[in-house]
Design a protein around this motif. Structure first.
Motif, PDB file in Angstrom:
ATOM      1  N   LEU A  78       9.121  -9.005 -23.696  1.00 19.61           N
ATOM      2  CA  LEU A  78       8.435  -9.005 -22.412  1.00 19.61           C
ATOM      3  C   LEU A  78       9.460  -8.867 -21.288  1.00 19.61           C
ATOM      4  O   LEU A  78      10.413  -9.645 -21.196  1.00 19.61           O
ATOM      5  CB  LEU A  78       7.636 -10.289 -22.237  1.00 19.61           C
ATOM      6  CG  LEU A  78       6.813 -10.393 -20.950  1.00 19.61           C
ATOM      7  CD1 LEU A  78       5.728  -9.321 -20.921  1.00 19.61           C
ATOM      8  CD2 LEU A  78       6.193 -11.777 -20.807  1.00 19.61           C
ATOM      9  N   LEU A  79       9.263  -7.851 -20.444  1.00 22.92           N
ATOM     10  CA  LEU A  79      10.151  -7.588 -19.317  1.00 22.92           C
ATOM     11  C   LEU A  79       9.365  -7.702 -18.016  1.00 22.92           C
ATOM     12  O   LEU A  79       8.134  -7.607 -18.019  1.00 22.92           O
ATOM     13  CB  LEU A  79      10.751  -6.179 -19.423  1.00 22.92           C
ATOM     14  CG  LEU A  79      11.444  -5.802 -20.738  1.00 22.92           C
ATOM     15  CD1 LEU A  79      11.793  -4.316 -20.719  1.00 22.92           C
ATOM     16  CD2 LEU A  79      12.685  -6.642 -20.947  1.00 22.92           C
ATOM     17  N   GLU A  80      10.094  -7.872 -16.935  1.00 18.38           N
ATOM     18  CA  GLU A  80       9.499  -7.781 -15.601  1.00 18.38           C
ATOM     19  C   GLU A  80      10.193  -6.638 -14.881  1.00 18.38           C
ATOM     20  O   GLU A  80      11.400  -6.705 -14.596  1.00 18.38           O
ATOM     21  CB  GLU A  80       9.651  -9.094 -14.837  1.00 18.38           C
ATOM     22  CG  GLU A  80       8.690 -10.174 -15.308  1.00 18.38           C
ATOM     23  CD  GLU A  80       8.616 -11.339 -14.332  1.00 18.38           C
ATOM     24  OE1 GLU A  80       9.508 -11.430 -13.457  1.00 18.38           O
ATOM     25  OE2 GLU A  80       7.676 -12.143 -14.436  1.00 18.38           O
ATOM     26  N   LEU A  81       9.450  -5.601 -14.584  1.00 15.90           N
ATOM     27  CA  LEU A  81      10.016  -4.391 -13.990  1.00 15.90           C
ATOM     28  C   LEU A  81       9.755  -4.372 -12.488  1.00 15.90           C
ATOM     29  O   LEU A  81       8.596  -4.459 -12.054  1.00 15.90           O
ATOM     30  CB  LEU A  81       9.384  -3.156 -14.640  1.00 15.90           C
ATOM     31  CG  LEU A  81       9.942  -1.806 -14.210  1.00 15.90           C
ATOM     32  CD1 LEU A  81      11.331  -1.601 -14.793  1.00 15.90           C
ATOM     33  CD2 LEU A  81       8.997  -0.678 -14.651  1.00 15.90           C
ATOM     34  N   ILE A 133       6.175  -5.999 -12.177  1.00 11.51           N
ATOM     35  CA  ILE A 133       5.078  -5.684 -13.089  1.00 11.51           C
ATOM     36  C   ILE A 133       5.475  -6.112 -14.500  1.00 11.51           C
ATOM     37  O   ILE A 133       6.581  -5.765 -14.959  1.00 11.51           O
ATOM     38  CB  ILE A 133       4.755  -4.174 -13.066  1.00 11.51           C
ATOM     39  CG1 ILE A 133       4.222  -3.795 -11.698  1.00 11.51           C
ATOM     40  CG2 ILE A 133       3.772  -3.805 -14.159  1.00 11.51           C
ATOM     41  CD1 ILE A 133       3.923  -2.323 -11.550  1.00 11.51           C
ATOM     42  N   PRO A 134       4.633  -6.869 -15.195  1.00 11.45           N
ATOM     43  CA  PRO A 134       4.964  -7.236 -16.584  1.00 11.45           C
ATOM     44  C   PRO A 134       4.887  -6.004 -17.493  1.00 11.45           C
ATOM     45  O   PRO A 134       3.927  -5.242 -17.459  1.00 11.45           O
ATOM     46  CB  PRO A 134       3.893  -8.273 -16.943  1.00 11.45           C
ATOM     47  CG  PRO A 134       2.749  -7.975 -16.025  1.00 11.45           C
ATOM     48  CD  PRO A 134       3.350  -7.441 -14.758  1.00 11.45           C
ATOM     49  N   PHE A 185      -2.720   1.663 -25.240  1.00 13.76           N
ATOM     50  CA  PHE A 185      -3.413   1.810 -23.958  1.00 13.76           C
ATOM     51  C   PHE A 185      -4.463   0.714 -23.760  1.00 13.76           C
ATOM     52  O   PHE A 185      -4.779   0.347 -22.628  1.00 13.76           O
ATOM     53  CB  PHE A 185      -4.076   3.192 -23.871  1.00 13.76           C
ATOM     54  CG  PHE A 185      -3.090   4.320 -23.747  1.00 13.76           C
ATOM     55  CD1 PHE A 185      -2.652   4.745 -22.504  1.00 13.76           C
ATOM     56  CD2 PHE A 185      -2.591   4.948 -24.871  1.00 13.76           C
ATOM     57  CE1 PHE A 185      -1.741   5.779 -22.388  1.00 13.76           C
ATOM     58  CE2 PHE A 185      -1.679   5.990 -24.771  1.00 13.76           C
ATOM     59  CZ  PHE A 185      -1.243   6.398 -23.524  1.00 13.76           C
ATOM     60  N   ALA A 186      -5.012   0.207 -24.874  1.00 21.30           N
ATOM     61  CA  ALA A 186      -6.021  -0.848 -24.776  1.00 21.30           C
ATOM     62  C   ALA A 186      -5.433  -2.152 -24.250  1.00 21.30           C
ATOM     63  O   ALA A 186      -6.172  -3.035 -23.811  1.00 21.30           O
ATOM     64  CB  ALA A 186      -6.671  -1.074 -26.139  1.00 21.30           C
ATOM     65  N   PHE A 187      -4.102  -2.285 -24.268  1.00 22.59           N
ATOM     66  CA  PHE A 187      -3.455  -3.527 -23.849  1.00 22.59           C
ATOM     67  C   PHE A 187      -2.633  -3.344 -22.571  1.00 22.59           C
ATOM     68  O   PHE A 187      -1.832  -4.209 -22.218  1.00 22.59           O
ATOM     69  CB  PHE A 187      -2.585  -4.050 -24.988  1.00 22.59           C
ATOM     70  CG  PHE A 187      -3.386  -4.359 -26.215  1.00 22.59           C
ATOM     71  CD1 PHE A 187      -3.974  -5.600 -26.379  1.00 22.59           C
ATOM     72  CD2 PHE A 187      -3.608  -3.387 -27.183  1.00 22.59           C
ATOM     73  CE1 PHE A 187      -4.746  -5.876 -27.487  1.00 22.59           C
ATOM     74  CE2 PHE A 187      -4.378  -3.658 -28.298  1.00 22.59           C
ATOM     75  CZ  PHE A 187      -4.948  -4.908 -28.450  1.00 22.59           C
ATOM     76  N   SER A 188      -2.853  -2.229 -21.883  1.00 22.07           N
ATOM     77  CA  SER A 188      -2.203  -1.983 -20.603  1.00 22.07           C
ATOM     78  C   SER A 188      -3.221  -2.127 -19.490  1.00 22.07           C
ATOM     79  O   SER A 188      -4.259  -1.458 -19.501  1.00 22.07           O
ATOM     80  CB  SER A 188      -1.588  -0.577 -20.567  1.00 22.07           C
ATOM     81  OG  SER A 188      -1.198  -0.224 -19.255  1.00 22.07           O
ATOM     82  N   ARG A 189      -2.941  -2.959 -18.517  1.00 25.10           N
ATOM     83  CA  ARG A 189      -3.854  -3.137 -17.385  1.00 25.10           C
ATOM     84  C   ARG A 189      -3.836  -1.931 -16.453  1.00 25.10           C
ATOM     85  O   ARG A 189      -4.661  -1.826 -15.550  1.00 25.10           O
ATOM     86  CB  ARG A 189      -3.477  -4.403 -16.624  1.00 25.10           C
ATOM     87  CG  ARG A 189      -3.733  -5.685 -17.427  1.00 25.10           C
ATOM     88  CD  ARG A 189      -2.908  -6.856 -16.917  1.00 25.10           C
ATOM     89  NE  ARG A 189      -3.227  -7.172 -15.530  1.00 25.10           N
ATOM     90  CZ  ARG A 189      -2.518  -8.012 -14.788  1.00 25.10           C
ATOM     91  NH1 ARG A 189      -1.433  -8.593 -15.309  1.00 25.10           N
ATOM     92  NH2 ARG A 189      -2.861  -8.251 -13.544  1.00 25.10           N
ATOM     93  N   GLY A 264       2.140  -3.065 -17.283  1.00 26.26           N
ATOM     94  CA  GLY A 264       1.095  -3.992 -16.857  1.00 26.26           C
ATOM     95  C   GLY A 264       0.410  -4.667 -18.021  1.00 26.26           C
ATOM     96  O   GLY A 264      -0.815  -4.807 -18.033  1.00 26.26           O
ATOM     97  N   CYS A 265       1.183  -5.102 -19.019  1.00 22.62           N
ATOM     98  CA  CYS A 265       0.569  -5.748 -20.181  1.00 22.62           C
ATOM     99  C   CYS A 265       0.025  -7.129 -19.788  1.00 22.62           C
ATOM    100  O   CYS A 265       0.438  -7.719 -18.780  1.00 22.62           O
ATOM    101  CB  CYS A 265       1.576  -5.880 -21.317  1.00 22.62           C
ATOM    102  SG  CYS A 265       2.784  -7.194 -21.055  1.00 22.62           S
ATOM    103  N   GLU A 266      -0.870  -7.643 -20.593  1.00 17.04           N
ATOM    104  CA  GLU A 266      -1.401  -8.984 -20.385  1.00 17.04           C
ATOM    105  C   GLU A 266      -0.404  -9.971 -20.971  1.00 17.04           C
ATOM    106  O   GLU A 266      -0.234 -10.067 -22.193  1.00 17.04           O
ATOM    107  CB  GLU A 266      -2.763  -9.131 -21.064  1.00 17.04           C
ATOM    108  CG  GLU A 266      -3.400 -10.506 -20.907  1.00 17.04           C
ATOM    109  CD  GLU A 266      -3.522 -10.911 -19.449  1.00 17.04           C
ATOM    110  OE1 GLU A 266      -2.900 -11.933 -19.066  1.00 17.04           O
ATOM    111  OE2 GLU A 266      -4.212 -10.207 -18.687  1.00 17.04           O
ATOM    112  N   ALA A 267       0.290 -10.729 -20.116  1.00 21.56           N
ATOM    113  CA  ALA A 267       1.405 -11.562 -20.559  1.00 21.56           C
ATOM    114  C   ALA A 267       0.963 -12.874 -21.191  1.00 21.56           C
ATOM    115  O   ALA A 267       1.683 -13.424 -22.037  1.00 21.56           O
ATOM    116  CB  ALA A 267       2.340 -11.848 -19.381  1.00 21.56           C
TER     117      ALA A 267
END
Length: 764
Positions: A78-81, A133-134, A185-189, A264-267
Motif C-alpha cells: 500500500l502506497l500513498e501517491l 491518493i491510496p 478495476f473492481a477494486f479501484s475507486r 484509489g484502492c480501498e485501504a
C-alpha cells in the motif's frame, strides 16, 4: 477513430513538467455513432467478490513464471501517491465530470440517478481533490514480464492490456477466458490501473487504462475505455511509454517482472482480505514452494511461504473465530473457509500411508489424491489442477472424518481440465466440452475408490459402540439363514454386559404381554440410472401388476424416505376434523387404518376437511386388491360431501384433480424414485402418495451433486401427457388419489445425471 480530447501533459498533474520528452495524454476513441455504455461494466461487476483480486492477479503472475526453480514472488504494498505524481490526474478528473453529466442528465428521478452511478461519480471526483491518493501496488518477481510490442497480438502485452476475452497468455495455469484482467478495476475507486513492466530482453513499457462510461465532448461521443500513453499516429493508436528514462521513477521497474498500480484502492481491511483469499485459494501452491506472497503496509511486512503458511492459517483462523463471536452463522463461514484449509494442508504435509493415492489414465493423465484422517475434519475434497489453485470442493460421504486434496499433476490432464473451468475458475463444468462428462466421472470414481479403500481398512478393526444393544433385537429367534448347533437353552434373564441394555429389577407381577405387530420395513430409495440391474423395469411394472413394494403381506410399499422426515407409526389411522380442528387416533391395525378381509389387503378410513368442506367416509387401498367398506368417521364440518369413497366392488375413486377441498400432502405421505434416461437426456421421477391430496415439490441436488442449482424446465406425466407448472426448482400443484403413482418426465437444467432429494414444499 482516435481523437485527442486533451492537451499535452503540462501544469499540475504532470509528472513530466519541464522535461523534454514524448507527449503523453489520455486518449478515448469515439463511438462513431455506434453503441454507448454506462458505468456498469459486466466484466468489472463479475469480479466484485472479495477474493477475486488476489486470485486473478496471482494466477496471472503464476502464468508468467520464468521457469526457474525459484518461486514466483508477489508483493502487495500500500502506497500513498501525491496527486501531482498521478499521470494525467487533472485530465482524468475532467473526463469523469463529463461522464457524470452525460449519464445523469437524462435521469428523471433521484433513484434513477443513484442507479446510474451518482454516488460513484461523487466519490471519485472527491478523491481526485485530495493531496494524496491510496495506491495498491502488486509487484511480481521471478517472472518474464509482459513480453511483446504494440502490434504483436499473440504476445502477453497485447493480450493483457489491449485484448479482452482472449484465453491464456501462457503457462500451466492459463486463464481460460481472458477476462481476469478486469478484476483489479473492481477494486479501484477511480476505475483506473497503471501497468509497468520490464522484460528479460530489457524492454520497458508503461501505460494507464481506465474504464468509465461514454461521455460527450466537442460534439462527439466517446467510448468508456481510455488509455494514458503516447499517440503514435491515427493508424497505430495509443502506445505505451517504452523508454525507461521517460517513465516516472515511482513507476519504473528495475528488475524483470510486472507492476500493477490500483489507483484509489480501498485501504480499509485490504490486508485481511488479501491474506484470506491467498490462503484459501493458493495454500497448495505456497506449500509446494511454487509461490511466495508478501504484504507490506505502514513499514510492516508479512510473508506467506512454505514454512509459514500453516502458522498464518492458524493465526487467521483464531482471529476470525474471535471476530465471529457467538454468531453461529459467522463461525460456520470461518470454519468452512479457513478451518478446512488447515486440514487440506495437513493432507499435503502428512498424507495417510505417507504418500498420495495415484491413478494413471491413458486419456486423461495422472491423478493424485492426498488424504488425512481426523475426527474433526470436514469430510470434504478440494479439487485443483497443475497451478495448484483451488477450483472447487465437494463432499463424498464414503468416509467420515477426512480431508482430501485432488491434484491433476500432468500437462495433458491440466489442459483438459482448463477447458472445463468457468470464467471465475470456481468449478469444472462438464457441459463445456464433449469429454467433460467422462473426465469428471473418472475423477469422481478415483476419489470415491480411494476413500472406500481407506474406509474398508478402517473398519477392519473391531469397534466398541456404546449402547448399541438398545437398537438391536433380543435373541428370541435365529436370524434368517443362520445355522446353530447344540441345545438351545433360554435363560431367565439377560445381563447388561451381553446387551448393553439396562435391566429392570425382578418383579412378581408382570404386565400383560402386548401383541407384537407385524413390522413394516422402511425402504430408502436411492437415485439410479436406467439400465442398472434392471431397476427401471421394476418401477413401471412389478410382479402381478402391483406397484413396487406391494406384496401379499399388507406392508406399506417402499417409499423414498425424504430427508429429515420420520415415517408415521405403522398401524395408526387418523380422523381429520377440519382446518382448525384436531385429528384423533383411529383404529390401530394397519398403516392406514382397519385391516379388513382379503389377503394382505389394507383399507382404512379418513375423514378430512378441505377448504370447501368435509370428506366423508372413504377407504384407501392398494391397486390390485379388493376393498371392503371403510370405517365410518365423524364429519369434521357441515355437509355430506363424499371424498374418495370406494365400495366393495373396487370401482375407481374420483380423480384427485377433480375433487374440491384437497388437502396438502405431508412429506411422509409422498414417496419417490428418480433415474436419468440417457436416451432423451431427461430425468424420470416416479411418485406415489399414500392418500388423496395435492403437493408442490421442490427438487434438490444432493450428495456430491449438491453444488448444482437445479431448474425444472418442464414436467410431463408419462401416462396421461399432463403438463405441470414449473417455477425454478419446483413442480407445482400435483394431485394424487390414494395409492396413485405418477411417472414424470423432467427436463432439468443442467441436463445431466444428478442425485435428487425431494421436499414437499406445500404440506398439510
Amino acid at each position: 477513430m482516435l481523437v485527442d480530447v486533451g492537451g499535452g501533459e503540462t501544469g499540475r498533474g504532470s509528472p513530466f513538467h519541464g522535461q523534454p520528452m514524448t507527449d503523453t495524454k489520455w486518449f478515448f476513441p469515439t463511438t462513431q455513432g455506434g453503441e454507448e455504455s454506462g458505468l456498469n461494466d459486466p466484466g468489472i461487476e463479475f469480479f466484485r467478490q472479495p477474493g477475486a483480486l488476489a486470485r486473478e492477479t496471482l494466477q496471472n503472475s503464476g502464468d508468467a513464471s520464468d521457469g526457474s526453480d525459484r518461486p514466483v514472488t508477489v508483493t502487495f504494498e500500500l502506497l500513498e501517491l501525491p496527486l501531482e505524481q498521478f499521470p494525467g490526474g487533472d485530465r482524468l478528473r475532467e473526463v469523469i465530470e463529463r461522464c457524470r453529466d452525460y449519464m445523469l442528465a437524462p435521469c428523471k428521478s433521484e433513484r434513477e440517478k443513484n442507479e446510474n452511478g451518482r454516488e460513484w461519480f461523487e466519490s471519485a471526483l472527491k478523491l481526485l481533490t485530495e493531496k494524496r491518493i491510496p495506491v495498491l501496488r502488486i509487484r511480481d518477481e521471478n517472472t518474464t514480464g509482459l513480453e511483446g510490442g504494440e502490434d504483436e497480438e499473440g504476445k502477453a502485452w497485447f493480450r493483457f492490456i489491449k485484448k479482452q476475452g482472449s484465453a491464456s497468455m501462457h503457462g500451466a495455469g492459463g486463464g481460460s477466458f481472458g477476462i481476469g484482467q478486469r478484476a483489479p478495476f473492481a477494486f479501484s475507486r477511480l476505475r483506473t490501473i497503471f501497468y509497468s513492466t520490464l522484460t528479460r530482453e530489457g524492454q520497458h513499457a508503461f501505460i494507464g487504462k481506465t474504464i468509465l462510461s461514454s461521455f460527450r465532448e466537442k460534439q462527439q461521443v466517446f467510448r468508456p475505455i481510455g488509455f494514458w500513453g503516447v499517440q503514435a499516429g491515427a493508424a497505430n493508436g495509443v502506445q505505451a511509454v517504452r523508454r525507461g528514462e521517460d517513465i516516472p521513477e515511482v513507476f519504473r521497474r528495475t528488475t524483470v517482472g510486472t507492476d500493477l498500480y490500483i489507483m484509489g484502492c480501498e485501504a480499509n481491511g485490504w490486508q485481511t482480505r488479501v491474506v484470506d483469499s491467498v490462503v484459501r485459494h493458493f495454500f497448495a501452491a505456497i506449500h509446494g514452494g511454487l509461490l511466495v506472497v508478501r504484504l507490506v503496509a505502514n513499514g510492516q511486512s508479512q510473508e506467506l511461504n512454505k514454512t509459514t503458511i500453516e502458522q498464518v492459517v492458524e493465526t487467521r483462523l483464531q482471529e476470525a473465530l474471535k471476530a465471529a463471536g457467538s454468531r453461529k452463522g459467522a463461525q460456520k463461514e470461518v470454519n468452512d473457509s479457513l478451518g478446512v484449509t488447515r486440514y487440506y494442508l495437513k493432507a499435503l504435509a502428512s498424507p495417510v500411508r505417507g504418500q498420495p493415492f495415484v491413478r494413471e489414465h491413458q486419456k486423461f493423465g495422472k491423478f493424485e489424491l492426498y488424504v488425512t484422517l481426523d475426527p474433526n475434519a470436514p469430510s470434504r475434497t478440494v479439487y485443483m489442477r497443475q497451478p495448484r489453485i483451488l477450483v472447487h470442493e465437494r463432499t463424498q460421504r464414503v468416509l467420515e472424518g477426512y480431508a482430501a486434496v485432488f491434484l491433476c499433476a500432468d500437462d495433458m490432464g491440466n489442459e483438459l481440465l482448463r477447458g472445463l473451468e468457468d470464467p471465475s475458475h470456481a468449478k469444472w463444468d462438464r457441459e463445456r466440452r464433449d469429454y467433460g462428462d467422462r473426465l469428471l466421472t473418472e475423477i469422481s470414481a478415483f476419489v470415491r475408490d480411494s476413500l472406500k479403500e481407506l474406509e474398508e481398512k478402517e473398519t477392519e478393526t473391531p469397534q466398541d459402540l456404546p449402547d448399541l444393544g438398545r437398537y438391536l433385537p433380543e435373541d428370541e429367534a435365529l436370524r434368517p439363514g443362520s445355522h446353530q448347533t447344540g441345545t438351545r437353552v433360554r435363560t431367565n434373564r439377560v445381563i447388561e454386559e451381553q446387551t448393553a441394555r439396562r435391566q429392570q429389577g425382578q418383579r412378581k407381577e408382570r404386565a400383560a404381554a402386548r401383541p407384537r405387530r407385524q413390522g413394516h420395513a422402511q425402504v430408502l430409495l436411492l437415485p439410479f440410472e436406467s439400465g442398472e440391474e434392471g431397476a427401471a423395469e421394476g418401477l413401471t411394472a412389478a410382479a402381478g401388476g402391483q406397484p413396487p413394494g406391494v406384496d401379499g403381506s399388507g406392508a406399506s410399499p417402499g417409499g423414498g424416505v425424504l430427508p429429515g422426515v420420520d415415517a408415521p407409526d405403522a398401524g395408526v389411522s387418523r380422523a381429520g376434523v377440519g382446518d382448525t380442528g384436531t385429528e384423533g387416533p383411529g383404529p390401530e391395525s394397519g398403516p392406514f387404518g382397519h385391516e379388513g378381509p382379503g389377503s394382505g389387503m389394507q383399507q382404512g378410513s379418513r375423514g378430512e376437511v378441505g377448504t370447501l368442506g368435509p370428506e366423508g367416509p372413504g377407504v384407501i387401498e392398494w391397486q390390485g386388491t379388493q376393498a371392503g367398506p371403510g370405517l365410518p368417521v365423524a364429519n369434521g364440518g357441515q355437509g355430506d360431501q363424499s371424498g374418495g369413497m370406494q365400495g366393495p366392488t373396487g370401482s375407481s375413486a374420483p380423480s384427485a384433480g377433480t375433487g374440491p377441498g384437497l388437502r396438502g400432502l405431508s412429506q411422509a405421505q409422498v414417496s419417490f424414485r428418480a433415474w436419468f434416461s440417457p436416451d432423451d437426456q431427461t430425468t424420470r421421477l416416479l411418485l406415489r402418495a399414500t392418500r388423496r391430496g395435492r403437493a408442490s415439490l421442490r427438487l434438490i441436488a444432493s450428495g456430491e451433486d449438491s453444488d448444482y442449482e437445479l431448474q425444472v424446465a418442464s414436467a410431463i406425466d408419462v401416462r396421461t401427457g399432463d403438463r405441470f407448472d414449473c417455477r425454478g426448482d419446483r413442480i407445482l400443484n400435483l394431485t394424487f388419489d390414494a395409492g396413485q403413482r405418477r411417472e414424470l418426465r423432467l427436463e432439468l437444467r443442467p441436463a445431466r445425471r444428478v442425485a435428487l432429494a425431494i421436499e414437499v414444499a406445500h404440506g398439510a
